[in-house]
Motif scaffolding. Structure first.
Motif, PDB file in Angstrom:
ATOM      1  N   ILE A 151      26.200  50.473  17.977  1.00 26.50           N
ATOM      2  CA  ILE A 151      25.862  51.746  18.620  1.00 26.50           C
ATOM      3  C   ILE A 151      26.969  52.798  18.518  1.00 26.50           C
ATOM      4  O   ILE A 151      26.683  53.972  18.548  1.00 26.50           O
ATOM      5  CB  ILE A 151      25.365  51.594  20.083  1.00 26.50           C
ATOM      6  N   CYS A 310      23.542  51.821  31.763  1.00 29.32           N
ATOM      7  CA  CYS A 310      24.346  51.710  30.538  1.00 29.32           C
ATOM      8  C   CYS A 310      24.869  53.055  30.046  1.00 29.32           C
ATOM      9  O   CYS A 310      24.140  54.041  29.985  1.00 29.32           O
ATOM     10  CB  CYS A 310      23.494  51.068  29.435  1.00 29.32           C
ATOM     11  N   ILE A 311      26.159  53.106  29.687  1.00 29.96           N
ATOM     12  CA  ILE A 311      26.736  54.325  29.115  1.00 29.96           C
ATOM     13  C   ILE A 311      27.024  54.145  27.615  1.00 29.96           C
ATOM     14  O   ILE A 311      27.748  54.941  27.014  1.00 29.96           O
ATOM     15  CB  ILE A 311      28.010  54.786  29.871  1.00 29.96           C
ATOM     16  N   ARG A 312      26.459  53.099  27.017  1.00 27.73           N
ATOM     17  CA  ARG A 312      26.526  52.897  25.562  1.00 27.73           C
ATOM     18  C   ARG A 312      27.960  52.874  25.014  1.00 27.73           C
ATOM     19  O   ARG A 312      28.259  53.516  24.010  1.00 27.73           O
ATOM     20  CB  ARG A 312      25.762  54.009  24.828  1.00 27.73           C
ATOM     21  N   CYS A 313      28.804  52.100  25.669  1.00 21.21           N
ATOM     22  CA  CYS A 313      30.179  52.025  25.201  1.00 21.21           C
ATOM     23  C   CYS A 313      30.332  50.987  24.102  1.00 21.21           C
ATOM     24  O   CYS A 313      31.309  50.977  23.379  1.00 21.21           O
ATOM     25  CB  CYS A 313      31.102  51.682  26.364  1.00 21.21           C
ATOM     26  N   ALA A 314      29.395  50.050  24.042  1.00 20.73           N
ATOM     27  CA  ALA A 314      29.388  48.984  23.037  1.00 20.73           C
ATOM     28  C   ALA A 314      30.398  47.870  23.299  1.00 20.73           C
ATOM     29  O   ALA A 314      30.562  46.976  22.478  1.00 20.73           O
ATOM     30  CB  ALA A 314      29.571  49.525  21.622  1.00 20.73           C
ATOM     31  N   ALA A 315      31.046  47.891  24.448  1.00 18.02           N
ATOM     32  CA  ALA A 315      31.988  46.796  24.743  1.00 18.02           C
ATOM     33  C   ALA A 315      31.264  45.453  24.727  1.00 18.02           C
ATOM     34  O   ALA A 315      31.803  44.443  24.284  1.00 18.02           O
ATOM     35  CB  ALA A 315      32.657  47.020  26.100  1.00 18.02           C
ATOM     36  N   CYS A 316      30.025  45.446  25.194  1.00 18.80           N
ATOM     37  CA  CYS A 316      29.300  44.164  25.234  1.00 18.80           C
ATOM     38  C   CYS A 316      29.023  43.646  23.824  1.00 18.80           C
ATOM     39  O   CYS A 316      29.015  42.440  23.595  1.00 18.80           O
ATOM     40  CB  CYS A 316      28.023  44.283  26.056  1.00 18.80           C
ATOM     41  N   ILE A 339      23.269  44.579  25.052  1.00 18.81           N
ATOM     42  CA  ILE A 339      22.488  45.674  25.630  1.00 18.81           C
ATOM     43  C   ILE A 339      21.194  45.866  24.840  1.00 18.81           C
ATOM     44  O   ILE A 339      20.148  46.189  25.415  1.00 18.81           O
ATOM     45  CB  ILE A 339      23.313  46.991  25.730  1.00 18.81           C
ATOM     46  N   CYS A 370      31.466  44.921  30.920  1.00 22.12           N
ATOM     47  CA  CYS A 370      30.645  46.133  31.059  1.00 22.12           C
ATOM     48  C   CYS A 370      31.239  47.090  32.098  1.00 22.12           C
ATOM     49  O   CYS A 370      31.431  46.718  33.248  1.00 22.12           O
ATOM     50  CB  CYS A 370      29.221  45.749  31.459  1.00 22.12           C
ATOM     51  N   PRO A 371      31.528  48.333  31.683  1.00 26.73           N
ATOM     52  CA  PRO A 371      32.180  49.262  32.609  1.00 26.73           C
ATOM     53  C   PRO A 371      31.318  49.619  33.822  1.00 26.73           C
ATOM     54  O   PRO A 371      31.847  50.028  34.848  1.00 26.73           O
ATOM     55  CB  PRO A 371      32.438  50.507  31.750  1.00 26.73           C
ATOM     56  N   VAL A 372      30.002  49.462  33.701  1.00 28.88           N
ATOM     57  CA  VAL A 372      29.140  49.761  34.850  1.00 28.88           C
ATOM     58  C   VAL A 372      28.513  48.478  35.418  1.00 28.88           C
ATOM     59  O   VAL A 372      27.538  48.515  36.145  1.00 28.88           O
ATOM     60  CB  VAL A 372      28.047  50.791  34.486  1.00 28.88           C
ATOM     61  N   ILE A 374      26.703  45.885  34.409  1.00 25.38           N
ATOM     62  CA  ILE A 374      25.299  45.506  34.273  1.00 25.38           C
ATOM     63  C   ILE A 374      25.228  43.984  34.118  1.00 25.38           C
ATOM     64  O   ILE A 374      25.896  43.418  33.251  1.00 25.38           O
ATOM     65  CB  ILE A 374      24.649  46.189  33.059  1.00 25.38           C
ATOM     66  N   ILE A 376      23.888  41.664  32.483  1.00 24.66           N
ATOM     67  CA  ILE A 376      23.014  41.488  31.320  1.00 24.66           C
ATOM     68  C   ILE A 376      22.405  40.080  31.247  1.00 24.66           C
ATOM     69  O   ILE A 376      21.204  39.948  31.038  1.00 24.66           O
ATOM     70  CB  ILE A 376      23.754  41.857  30.011  1.00 24.66           C
TER      71      ILE A 376
HETATM   72  S1  SF4 Z   1      29.074  47.131  28.001  1.00 29.53           S
HETATM   73 FE1  SF4 Z   1      27.631  47.887  29.557  1.00 29.53          FE
HETATM   74  S2  SF4 Z   1      27.753  50.117  29.380  1.00 29.53           S
HETATM   75 FE2  SF4 Z   1      28.689  49.285  27.540  1.00 29.53          FE
HETATM   76  S3  SF4 Z   1      27.005  49.241  26.038  1.00 29.53           S
HETATM   77 FE3  SF4 Z   1      27.067  47.225  26.995  1.00 29.53          FE
HETATM   78  S4  SF4 Z   1      25.631  47.375  28.724  1.00 29.53           S
HETATM   79 FE4  SF4 Z   1      26.069  49.448  28.069  1.00 29.53          FE
END
Ligand code: SF4
Lengths: 474, 225
Positions: A151, A310-316, A339, A370-372, A374, A376
Motif C-alpha cells: 500500500i 486504519c490509517i494505511r501505514c502498512a506497518a502490519c 489489513i 498497528c498505530p491505531v 486495530i 486484526i
Molecule cells: S498497521 Fe494498522 S493502521 Fe497501519 S495499515 Fe495496518 S491496520 Fe492500517
C-alpha cells in the motif's frame, strides 16, 4: 494475468517460485521493522499517542455522520464540491463527468488506494482519457500493467533491472542501469505530464472537519504538482478518513511516518481547502471531493467497525510473516497483508476474498505494531466464522482441513510460518474450522508484544529456508 | 447524487445510533471541533530561547536540507548567491512576490536575475519566505496566497527558503494557532509543510533524491530577526 483473491492459493504458489520476489521481501522484512523501531525509540510518547489515535478514531466513527456533515459544509463554504458515492461505479461515473466537463484528455494521479479499488485507470482509458500515475512506484506498476503490491511501496516487488527494462521499453531513450539515472528519467517524463494535465486526482490520508481540508502525506512531491498545476483537483477519499481538527491531525502525523517508513516526518504534508482564491496566482480553479462508501458504512455498529480506524501505514504488512513470504500480488485484491485480509472482504465481498482471512499465522504482530491498535487477528477470526456460517466456503474448506493441509504440504511456506503459528493452524484445522468455539485462540492473539526489531524466529527460518533452496520444493 | 448522500448518511446514522443523540450531545461535538483541544505533545519539543533554533536546524539537517546561519538580511542575499555558485546554478531566481523578502533587497542584486510570481516549468531556483517553521521536525510551513504562490515550493529543482528566528514555533500545534490567526479562522487554499528535498524509495527500495519536487532545499536561517 489478472490475479484474484479467489485464486489466493495459486497466487501464493506462483509467488513462492519467484526468486527476485523472495529477495526484495527479505530486504524489506529486515529493514522496515528496524527503521520503525529506531524512530519510535526516540519518541517516548509513542505508545500514549497510539492510545490517543485509537480513541480519536473511535470517537469519530461513533459520530461519523456528524463529522462528515460538518466537513461537507466547510468544503462547500470554501468553494469546493462534495460528491457522495455509494459504489465504485458511481464514483467512476462522477469522476468521468467532472473530467468531461473540462474536456480532459490527460489526467495526472497522485497515490490513491481508493482509485485502485475502483479500477479507475482502466475505466478512464476505456473512455478516452489518459491517466498517468505520478508516484514513482505507481508509475512503475502502471507501465508494467500490474496492480500495486504494497500500500505504500507499490513497486516494492520490482528489482532495479526490471525498472531498467520497463523504462527502456516505454521511454525508448537509454537503458539506464543506475537507480539515480532511472529516477531522473522518471522525473523528466512525468514533469511534462504535470503541465499538460487537465485534471489532477489525488487521494487523501485525512479529511479535516474543522475546515473542510484534505491532507496528503508524501515524500516525492508528486501529489503537490498533481494538484496545483491542472485546472481541476479531484480528491478521492473514503468516509472514514475524516477527523475533527488540526490538533487531532497532529497526533496522527506523529504516528504515521514513523510507523510507515521510520521517518519522523514525511517530506511533504499538504493541506488543501477548496479551489484557488480570487487573488491566488496559482492552484486549481475547481476542487471536488469524491467521497466513497463502497461497503464501509455497513461496518458501523458491527464487530468489524474497528477496521475503519486504519490509517494505511502498512506497518502490519511490513511485519507480517505471510506478507513478507508471499508478497502483495498473491492477495489478488486492492489491499494486501493483514489489513488487506481484514478489509478486502468488504471491498470485493466475502465470497471472493474468503481465503484472505485465512492467510494469517495469528502471530499477532500486526496488532502489536498497528498505530491505531486495530485487533486484526480478532477481525480475521470474525470473517472466518462468517464465511463458515454463510456457507461461502466449499465443503473441503468447511471441514477445516483444507487450509492446514495446504500449508503443511508446502514445505517452504511451512518453514516460513513454523515459528509463527502453524500450531494454531493445526489446531484450528483439527477443530473443524468453526473458530468461534475455540476461546484458546484469543489467548494467542491478545496483545502479543514482539521481540524487536527483527522478529528473530521468522528471519532465522527464512534464512534457513533460503539456504536450503534447491532441496525445498515450493 | 442527493439520494446517495441520503442513503449513505442513513446507513451511518443507523449504525452509530445517531437518532439517540441529544441536542446536548451535538453541542459537545461542536465544541470538540471549536475548542481544538491539544493532545499529546512530545516532551522534546518543549525548548526555549536559542534551543528552539538549534532543534529546528538539527532536525532540518537530518532531513537532508542544507543550512546556512546568517545574522542579517544582507548576508542572506549573499548566501543566495553563494548557494547558486556552489551548486553551479544560473544566476537567476524566481522569488515570491512577498514583502517578507523586501529586506533582502533583491532588486539591488546587480548581476542576479530576479523574477517574481508563480513557478513555470523553466524555473531552476526559487526563493521563498515561510509562514512559520516548526522545530519539532524541522518543518517549514508555507501558505498559498497572492504573495506566496505554492508552485514555487515544488516546481523548481532548487528551493531556497528564508527562515527567520521569529518564524519558529516548537510543536505542530503552535503552527496551527498561527495559521488560524492569519485568516480569522479561514485557511488558505493550501498549507504546505516542507520537511526536506523531494525523494523516493520506489526504485529497488533505495532512497534517491529529487523525485519530483526540489532536489535541493537550502535553508537560510536569519538569527535574531
Ligand atoms: S498497521 Fe494498522 S493502521 Fe497501519 S495499515 Fe495496518 S491496520 Fe492500517
Amino acid at each position: 494475468m489478472e490475479r484474484t483473491a479467489r485464486a489466493f492459493k495459486e497466487n501464493v504458489k506462483e509467488a513462492l517460485q519467484q526468486e527476485n520476489l523472495a529477495g526484495v521481501l527479505d530486504i524489506m522484512s529486515k529493514f522496515s521493522p528496524i527503521g520503525r523501531n529506531i524512530a519510535i525509540g526516540k519518541l517516548p510518547e509513542f505508545e500514549a499517542l497510539r492510545d490517543d489515535a485509537r480513541d480519536i478514531k473511535n470517537h469519530v466513527l461513533a459520530n461519523l455522520d456528524f463529522y462528515l456533515e460538518e466537513y461537507e459544509a466547510k468544503v462547500i463554504e470554501s468553494g469546493g464540491h462534495v460528491h457522495w458515492c455509494e459504489t465504485h461505479e458511481e464514483a467512476r461515473q462522477k469522476i468521468l463527468e467532472i473530467c468531461r466537463s473540462v474536456d480532459a484528455k490527460l489526467v495526472t494521479k497522485g497515490k490513491s488506494m481508493i482509485t485502485e479499488e475502483m479500477h479507475l485507470n482502466a475505466f478512464l482509458e476505456d473512455n478516452g482519457i489518459i491517466p498517468v500515475e505520478t508516484d514513482m512506484g505507481e508509475y512503475i506498476v502502471q507501465l508494467a500493467d500490474e496492480p500495486p503490491s504494497h500500500i505504500i511501496g507499490p513497486a516494492i516487488h520490482k528489482t532495479k533491472d526490471e525498472v531498467t527494462e520497463l523504462f527502456f521499453k516505454h521511454h525508448k531513450t537509454q537503458r539506464w542501469t543506475e537507480g539515480e539515472d532511472l529516477m531522473l528519467e522518471g522525473r523528466k517524463i512525468l514533469r511534462e505530464k504535470y503541465f499538460e494535465a487537465d485534471v489532477g486526482i489525488t487521494g487523501a490520508n485525512f479529511l479535516i472537519a474543522e475546515s473542510g481540508t484534505s491532507v496528503i502525506v508524501t515524500n516525492e512531491g508528486n501529489g503537490d504538482l498533481t494538484q496545483s498545476l491542472p485546472k481541476v483537483h479531484i480528491v478521492c477519499a473514503s468516509l472514514e478518513k475524516v477527523i475533527p481538527s488540526f490538533e487531532d491531525f497532529s497526533q496522527f502525523i506523529r504516528l504515521l511516518p514513523r510507523s510507515a517508513t521510520g521517518q519522523e516526518i514525511s517530506v511533504y504534508t499538504t493541506f488543501s481547502t477548496g479551489p484557488k482564491r480570487a487573488t491566488d496566482p496559482d492552484g486549481p480553479e475547481d476542487y471536488h471531493v469524491v467521497l466513497l462508501d463502497a461497503g464501509r458504512s455497513k461496518l458501523l455498529g458491527t464487530q468489524y467497525q474497528e477496521v475503519l480506524r486504519c490509517i494505511r501505514c502498512a506497518a502490519c504488512l511490513n511485519h507480517c510473516p505471510v506478507y513478507t513470504a508471499v508478497g502483495g500480488h498473491a492477495y489478488g485484491a486492492t489491499y494486501q497483508g493483514p489489513i488487506g485480509a481484514a478489509l478486502d472482504p468488504v471491498i470485493v465481498g466475502l465470497d471472493e476474498a474468503r481465503h484472505l482471512p485465512n492467510a494469517s499465522s495469528f502471530c499477532g504482530r500486526c496488532e502489536a505494531v498497528c498505530p491505531v491498535r486495530i485487533p486484526i487477528p480478532k477481525i480475521l477470526r470474525y470473517w472466518r466464522a462468517e464465511a463458515f456460517e454463510s456457507k461461502s466456503q466449499p465443503l473441503k474448506e468447511r471441514a477445516g482441513l483444507s487450509l492446514w493441509t495446504w500449508f503443511a504440504t508446502r514445505p517452504k511456506l511451512y518453514r516460513l510460518l513454523a515459528g509463527a503459528g502453524v500450531a494454531v493452524l493445526a489446531k484450528a484445522g483439527g477443530a473443524k474450522g468453526h473458530l468461534k468455539r475455540f476461546p484458546f485462540l484469543s489467548g494467542w492473539t491478545n496483545h502479543r508484544e514482539l521481540p524487536a526489531p527483527e522478529g528473530k524466529t521468522f528471519q532465522a527460518l527464512y534464512k534457513k529456508a533460503q539456504k536450503e533452496k534447491g532441496r525445498v520444493s515450493p | 447524487m442527493t439520494d446517495s448522500r441520503a442513503r449513505i448518511l442513513g446507513r451511518i446514522k443507523a449504525g452509530v445510533n445517531a437518532p439517540n443523540r441529544s441536542a446536548a450531545d451535538i453541542a459537545v461535538l461542536k465544541a470538540r471541533i471549536e475548542n481544538a483541544e491539544r493532545g499529546i505533545i512530545p516532551a522534546f519539543t518543549k525548548v526555549a530561547g536559542t534551543d528552539v533554533a538549534d532543534l529546528f536546524l538539527k532536525k532540518a539537517e537530518a532531513q537532508n536540507n542544507t543550512v546556512a546561519r546568517v545574522t542579517s538580511a544582507e548576508a542572506a542575499l549573499l548566501e543566495v548567491r553563494n548557494f547558486l555558485r556552489q551548486n553551479n546554478l544560473p544566476a537567476k531566481v524566481k522569488i515570491s512576490p512577498s514583502d517578507r523578502l523586501d529586506d533582502l533587497k533583491f532588486d539591488d542584486a546587480g548581476d542576479l536575475e530576479v523574477h517574481r510570481g508563480a513557478a513555470v516549468k523553466e524555473d531552476v531556483t526559487s526563493v521563498t519566505p515561510v509562514y512559520c517553521a516548526v522545530a519539532e521536525t524541522g518543518t517549514m510551513v508555507t501558505m498559498s496566497g497572492a504573495q506566496t504562490p505554492s508552485t514555487l515550493n515544488f516546481v523548481p529543482e532548487n528551493h531556497v527558503v528564508i527562515v527567520r528566528e521569529s518564524d519558529l514555533v516548537t510543536a505542530y500545534e503552535d503552527s496551527w494557532d498561527k495559521v488560524r490567526e492569519y485568516g480569522g479562522g479561514k485557511i488558505p487554499r493550501t498549507v504546505n509543510w516542507l520537511s526536506g528535498p523531494s525523494r523516493s524509495g520506489d526504485i529497488a527500495m533505495t532512497m534517491y533524491m529529487g523525485a519530483h519536487g526540489p532536489r535541493r532545499q537550502h535553508i537560510i536561517f536569519i538569527e535574531g530577526q
